[in-house]
Every structure is written in structure tokens, then in C-alpha cells.
Design a protein around this motif. Structure first.
Motif, PDB file in Angstrom:
ATOM      1  N   THR A 102       0.835  -1.188   0.000  1.00 31.04           N
ATOM      2  CA  THR A 102       0.000   0.000   0.000  1.00 31.04           C
ATOM      3  C   THR A 102       0.878   1.250   0.000  1.00 31.04           C
ATOM      4  O   THR A 102       2.101   1.175   0.195  1.00 31.04           O
ATOM      5  CB  THR A 102      -0.905   0.039   1.235  1.00 31.04           C
ATOM      6  N   ARG A 103       0.246   2.393  -0.196  1.00 35.30           N
ATOM      7  CA  ARG A 103       1.010   3.647  -0.199  1.00 35.30           C
ATOM      8  C   ARG A 103       1.660   3.894   1.163  1.00 35.30           C
ATOM      9  O   ARG A 103       2.821   4.310   1.234  1.00 35.30           O
ATOM     10  CB  ARG A 103       0.101   4.818  -0.571  1.00 35.30           C
ATOM     11  N   VAL A 104       0.938   3.633   2.237  1.00 35.28           N
ATOM     12  CA  VAL A 104       1.499   3.837   3.573  1.00 35.28           C
ATOM     13  C   VAL A 104       2.719   2.951   3.782  1.00 35.28           C
ATOM     14  O   VAL A 104       3.749   3.386   4.315  1.00 35.28           O
ATOM     15  CB  VAL A 104       0.426   3.548   4.653  1.00 35.28           C
ATOM     16  N   GLU A 105       2.624   1.706   3.349  1.00 33.11           N
ATOM     17  CA  GLU A 105       3.742   0.777   3.489  1.00 33.11           C
ATOM     18  C   GLU A 105       4.916   1.202   2.611  1.00 33.11           C
ATOM     19  O   GLU A 105       6.076   1.076   3.017  1.00 33.11           O
ATOM     20  CB  GLU A 105       3.293  -0.633   3.125  1.00 33.11           C
ATOM     21  N   GLU A 127      23.088   2.778  -8.455  1.00 33.59           N
ATOM     22  CA  GLU A 127      23.121   4.037  -9.192  1.00 33.59           C
ATOM     23  C   GLU A 127      21.723   4.400  -9.680  1.00 33.59           C
ATOM     24  O   GLU A 127      21.396   4.250 -10.858  1.00 33.59           O
ATOM     25  CB  GLU A 127      24.085   3.923 -10.373  1.00 33.59           C
ATOM     26  N   PHE A 128      20.893   4.843  -8.788  1.00 33.46           N
ATOM     27  CA  PHE A 128      19.550   5.289  -9.151  1.00 33.46           C
ATOM     28  C   PHE A 128      19.051   6.249  -8.085  1.00 33.46           C
ATOM     29  O   PHE A 128      19.598   6.320  -6.982  1.00 33.46           O
ATOM     30  CB  PHE A 128      18.587   4.103  -9.303  1.00 33.46           C
ATOM     31  N   THR A 129      17.998   6.987  -8.435  1.00 35.78           N
ATOM     32  CA  THR A 129      17.412   7.963  -7.519  1.00 35.78           C
ATOM     33  C   THR A 129      15.926   7.684  -7.360  1.00 35.78           C
ATOM     34  O   THR A 129      15.212   7.525  -8.359  1.00 35.78           O
ATOM     35  CB  THR A 129      17.594   9.399  -8.045  1.00 35.78           C
ATOM     36  N   ILE A 130      15.463   7.623  -6.127  1.00 34.84           N
ATOM     37  CA  ILE A 130      14.038   7.452  -5.844  1.00 34.84           C
ATOM     38  C   ILE A 130      13.436   8.830  -5.591  1.00 34.84           C
ATOM     39  O   ILE A 130      13.759   9.475  -4.595  1.00 34.84           O
ATOM     40  CB  ILE A 130      13.814   6.558  -4.612  1.00 34.84           C
ATOM     41  N   PRO A 131      12.596   9.331  -6.466  1.00 29.29           N
ATOM     42  CA  PRO A 131      12.024  10.669  -6.258  1.00 29.29           C
ATOM     43  C   PRO A 131      11.120  10.679  -5.027  1.00 29.29           C
ATOM     44  O   PRO A 131      10.405   9.710  -4.784  1.00 29.29           O
ATOM     45  CB  PRO A 131      11.233  10.928  -7.540  1.00 29.29           C
ATOM     46  N   PRO A 132      11.139  11.750  -4.245  1.00 30.53           N
ATOM     47  CA  PRO A 132      10.301  11.801  -3.050  1.00 30.53           C
ATOM     48  C   PRO A 132       8.812  11.729  -3.351  1.00 30.53           C
ATOM     49  O   PRO A 132       8.019  11.326  -2.505  1.00 30.53           O
ATOM     50  CB  PRO A 132      10.672  13.147  -2.410  1.00 30.53           C
ATOM     51  N   GLU A 133       8.429  12.103  -4.570  1.00 31.09           N
ATOM     52  CA  GLU A 133       7.010  12.085  -4.933  1.00 31.09           C
ATOM     53  C   GLU A 133       6.590  10.752  -5.556  1.00 31.09           C
ATOM     54  O   GLU A 133       5.486  10.653  -6.112  1.00 31.09           O
ATOM     55  CB  GLU A 133       6.705  13.222  -5.910  1.00 31.09           C
ATOM     56  N   LEU A 134       7.424   9.706  -5.462  1.00 29.78           N
ATOM     57  CA  LEU A 134       7.097   8.421  -6.080  1.00 29.78           C
ATOM     58  C   LEU A 134       5.750   7.858  -5.619  1.00 29.78           C
ATOM     59  O   LEU A 134       4.949   7.415  -6.459  1.00 29.78           O
ATOM     60  CB  LEU A 134       8.214   7.410  -5.807  1.00 29.78           C
ATOM     61  N   PRO A 135       5.420   7.842  -4.317  1.00 28.13           N
ATOM     62  CA  PRO A 135       4.107   7.323  -3.910  1.00 28.13           C
ATOM     63  C   PRO A 135       2.947   8.078  -4.558  1.00 28.13           C
ATOM     64  O   PRO A 135       1.960   7.464  -4.994  1.00 28.13           O
ATOM     65  CB  PRO A 135       4.104   7.498  -2.390  1.00 28.13           C
ATOM     66  N   ALA A 136       3.051   9.415  -4.638  1.00 31.29           N
ATOM     67  CA  ALA A 136       1.994  10.199  -5.272  1.00 31.29           C
ATOM     68  C   ALA A 136       1.922   9.906  -6.764  1.00 31.29           C
ATOM     69  O   ALA A 136       0.828   9.860  -7.346  1.00 31.29           O
ATOM     70  CB  ALA A 136       2.235  11.696  -5.036  1.00 31.29           C
ATOM     71  N   GLN A 137       3.071   9.698  -7.390  1.00 32.23           N
ATOM     72  CA  GLN A 137       3.090   9.372  -8.814  1.00 32.23           C
ATOM     73  C   GLN A 137       2.402   8.033  -9.075  1.00 32.23           C
ATOM     74  O   GLN A 137       1.647   7.893 -10.050  1.00 32.23           O
ATOM     75  CB  GLN A 137       4.534   9.318  -9.321  1.00 32.23           C
ATOM     76  N   ILE A 138       2.664   7.067  -8.216  1.00 35.62           N
ATOM     77  CA  ILE A 138       2.045   5.748  -8.382  1.00 35.62           C
ATOM     78  C   ILE A 138       0.536   5.855  -8.205  1.00 35.62           C
ATOM     79  O   ILE A 138      -0.240   5.295  -8.990  1.00 35.62           O
ATOM     80  CB  ILE A 138       2.636   4.740  -7.375  1.00 35.62           C
ATOM     81  N   GLU A 139       0.105   6.567  -7.178  1.00 32.53           N
ATOM     82  CA  GLU A 139      -1.333   6.702  -6.939  1.00 32.53           C
ATOM     83  C   GLU A 139      -2.025   7.372  -8.122  1.00 32.53           C
ATOM     84  O   GLU A 139      -3.085   6.921  -8.577  1.00 32.53           O
ATOM     85  CB  GLU A 139      -1.589   7.500  -5.664  1.00 32.53           C
ATOM     86  N   ALA A 140      -1.422   8.440  -8.630  1.00 37.87           N
ATOM     87  CA  ALA A 140      -2.017   9.146  -9.757  1.00 37.87           C
ATOM     88  C   ALA A 140      -2.052   8.265 -11.000  1.00 37.87           C
ATOM     89  O   ALA A 140      -3.030   8.266 -11.754  1.00 37.87           O
ATOM     90  CB  ALA A 140      -1.238  10.434 -10.045  1.00 37.87           C
ATOM     91  N   ALA A 141      -0.990   7.489 -11.226  1.00 38.14           N
ATOM     92  CA  ALA A 141      -0.935   6.619 -12.402  1.00 38.14           C
ATOM     93  C   ALA A 141      -1.957   5.490 -12.297  1.00 38.14           C
ATOM     94  O   ALA A 141      -2.598   5.131 -13.293  1.00 38.14           O
ATOM     95  CB  ALA A 141       0.471   6.045 -12.557  1.00 38.14           C
ATOM     96  N   LEU A 142      -2.126   4.929 -11.114  1.00 31.92           N
ATOM     97  CA  LEU A 142      -3.111   3.864 -10.924  1.00 31.92           C
ATOM     98  C   LEU A 142      -4.529   4.399 -11.085  1.00 31.92           C
ATOM     99  O   LEU A 142      -5.405   3.727 -11.641  1.00 31.92           O
ATOM    100  CB  LEU A 142      -2.946   3.229  -9.543  1.00 31.92           C
ATOM    101  N   GLU A 143      -4.768   5.613 -10.607  1.00 26.34           N
ATOM    102  CA  GLU A 143      -6.080   6.226 -10.770  1.00 26.34           C
ATOM    103  C   GLU A 143      -6.394   6.449 -12.247  1.00 26.34           C
ATOM    104  O   GLU A 143      -7.481   6.101 -12.727  1.00 26.34           O
ATOM    105  CB  GLU A 143      -6.130   7.555 -10.024  1.00 26.34           C
TER     106      GLU A 143
END
Length: 300
Positions: A102-105, A127-143
Motif C-alpha cells: 500500500t502507499r502507507v507501506e 546508481e539510481f534515484t528514488i524521487p520523493p514524490e514516487l508514492p503520489a506518482q504511483i497513486e495518480a498513475a493507478l487512478e
């Protein structure tokens, strides 16, 4: 991995079976042994099985270790620029890793560094970067994906709207899925839920439509119709496609979705694509699915 939040069955007209993929983790992977010449050989284990030509392969969540079919998970792709991006349609080139939390997890995993470690193991690089907005991006993409699926089914003629039409098909036993807008009236919901139970000869059961975390305005925009309060599907294949798209979204946002209001048509799904947030509020639920195969891959 999926468990209904209540007795709601908005995906199909049958009760979901128990999932054989939950809680397996690393423990059931066959151990490796040394063979001739010191080379490692994999010990005999259960074969990778597909049930039917169209069966989906199983993927493993890199955070929980649980297994599920691909349509119930979210793929994270490593872009050439080193950024991690959600790939909910699993179409991006290159290697990807799968999550089913889930997003919280996910937010907790990011904060603790667990996601970074899991991705480093999956991609075999740090060698990669996790954007801080990744959870919001996933939620928006799933919606967007879920609403787009409803729109596609509407254009193909598999969606019913209008209380009278839905009730008629529900009472005749033709209805395979039933959904309500978040701002639908309770008495209207109860009327259609009861008609669905009658048509399925399960009066007195908990069978009822699923209240979506989307207002009638958002649903109307998605379907290209006016005033979409209730949605019904009579085609079983279409109901399955819609259910899978909705299930991933609802599972990810959890029981308490982000309270971002949407008052005008211009603030619908397109707005969420621009700012990476979900424009809807309301109740949520999960339809629940069971994987049909036993083929495992962590990433591809």
C-alpha cells in the motif's frame, strides 16, 4: 495479497477464492547445490506452471516477498537517467521490479531505506534515484489507469449506466459487476444492491456494489457520459478487466485515500496527471483476486 475490506463484491458475481500466492516469500525457493566442477546447480523443485495459454505469470513483491499475478502489482522501472518511475502498464523498456504494498507501506519503506535496498538487489546497482514524490506518482498513475479502463469499456459498449437499466439487468441475473459513485445516495445504492442479490439468488447475503473513491463528476468525465452515479457491467471479461484495474488502485491507496477535493470538470483525471496527486475522495474497497499460476519472477 488482496483481501476485501468488507463484504463488498464489486468485481464479479461470485465470492473470491483464497489466494495461493500469499505469504510464500523466499522460503519456498529451492536451494542450490554444488555439482561437477564446483558449479552451482539448482536443487530439484516444483516446475514453473502456467494454467492455460492466457494465464498471467506470477511476480514477487520486492518489499513484502508475497507473490501475485502482474495485473495486481505495480512495476517500477529504472529510466536511463537513473530515476525510478512507476510503470503501471508494464510497457517501459529495460528492467523493472515489482511491488504490491500500500502507499502507507511504501512511504515507510522509503523512509527506512528498505525500498532503496530492495531495488539495489533487484537492479544489481545502487546508481539510481528514488524521487520523493514516487508514492503520489504511483497513486495518480493507478487512478488514471483505472479511469481509462472504465472509459475504454464505456466506448466499447460494455458499460451500463442509469439506475433503471442496471436494476433490470441485475434482477435478471445478467449483472457481473456493480459500482457506485462516492457521492451516490445510500437509498439508490441499497436498491441496486438488493436487485443484484435477487438476480443472483443470494438474498440476505452481503453481496453489494463497490463504492468507488470517485465522484459522479469524475466518473462522468472518465466514461464520456453525463451524471454517472452507478455503473454496471454485464460482460464477464469486461468486468474482470475493470476489476483488476480498480483493485490495484484501491489496494494501493488503502482504506483512507488522500483527501484532495475535485469540484470542477477541469480538475479531473487530467489534473492528477499534471500534479501527481489524486483528485478524488470517498469510500474505498478491494475486490480481491486469486492468481491462477505459480510462475515466479522478481523482476524482468
Amino acid at each position: 495479497m488482496r483481501n476485501p475490506r468488507n463484504e463488498t463484491l464489486g468485481a464479479t458475481d461470485t465470492l473470491p477464492s483464497s489466494s495461493p500466492a500469499s505469504g510464500t516469500g523466499q522460503g519456498d525457493r529451492p536451494a542450490s547445490t554444488k555439482g561437477k566442477g564446483g558449479k552451482r546447480e539448482r536443487a530439484p523443485g516444483p516446475p514453473r506452471v502456467r494454467e492455460g495459454a492466457d494465464a498471467e505469470p506470477i511476480r514477487r513483491c520486492i518489499l513484502s516477498g508475497e507473490r501475485d499475478v502482474r495485473p495486481h502489482l505495480v512495476r517500477l522501472a529504472l529510466a536511463p537517467d537513473g530515476q525510478i518511475h512507476p510503470d503501471v502498464r508494464a510497457k517501459a523498456p529495460g528492467r523493472g521490479a515489482w511491488i504490491g504494498v500500500t502507499r502507507v507501506e511504501l512511504e515507510a519503506a522509503i523512509k527506512k531505506g528498505k525500498l532503496k535496498g530492495a531495488l539495489a538487489r533487484a537492479f544489481k546497482t545502487g546508481e539510481f534515484t528514488i524521487p520523493p514524490e514516487l508514492p503520489a506518482q504511483i497513486e495518480a498513475a493507478l487512478e488514471r489507469n483505472a479511469l481509462d479502463r472504465l472509459g475504454l469499456e464505456s466506448r466499447s459498449g460494455t458499460v451500463l449506466i442509469g439506475s433503471d437499466r442496471i436494476e433490470q439487468n441485475a434482477r435478471s441475473g445478467k449483472l457481473k459487476a456493480l459500482y457506485h459513485a462516492s457521492d451516490a445516495a445510500e437509498d439508490g445504492n441499497r436498491k441496486l444492491d438488493q436487485a443484484w442479490r435477487i438476480g443472483n439468488d443470494v438474498e440476505g447475503s452481503g453481496l453489494r456494489g463497490l463504492a468507488l473513491p470517485a465522484s459522479r463528476t469524475i466518473l462522468a468525465l472518465a466514461l464520456g457520459r453525463e451524471n454517472v452515479v452507478h455503473i454496471g457491467l454485464t460482460d464477464r471479461a469486461a468486468a474482470k478487466r475493470v476489476s483488476e484495474a480498480l483493485d490495484r488502485w484501491l489496494h494501493f491507496i488503502g482504506p483512507e485515500p488522500s483527501p484532495v477535493s475535485c469540484e470542477t470538470a477541469s480538475q479531473g483525471a487530467s489534473a492528477s496527471q499534471q500534479n501527481g496527486t489524486s483528485p478524488i475522495t470517498g469510500a474505498s474497497g478491494s475486490t480481491g483476486h486469486s492468481p491462477a499460476v505459480d510462475m515466479t519472477e522478481e523482476f524482468e
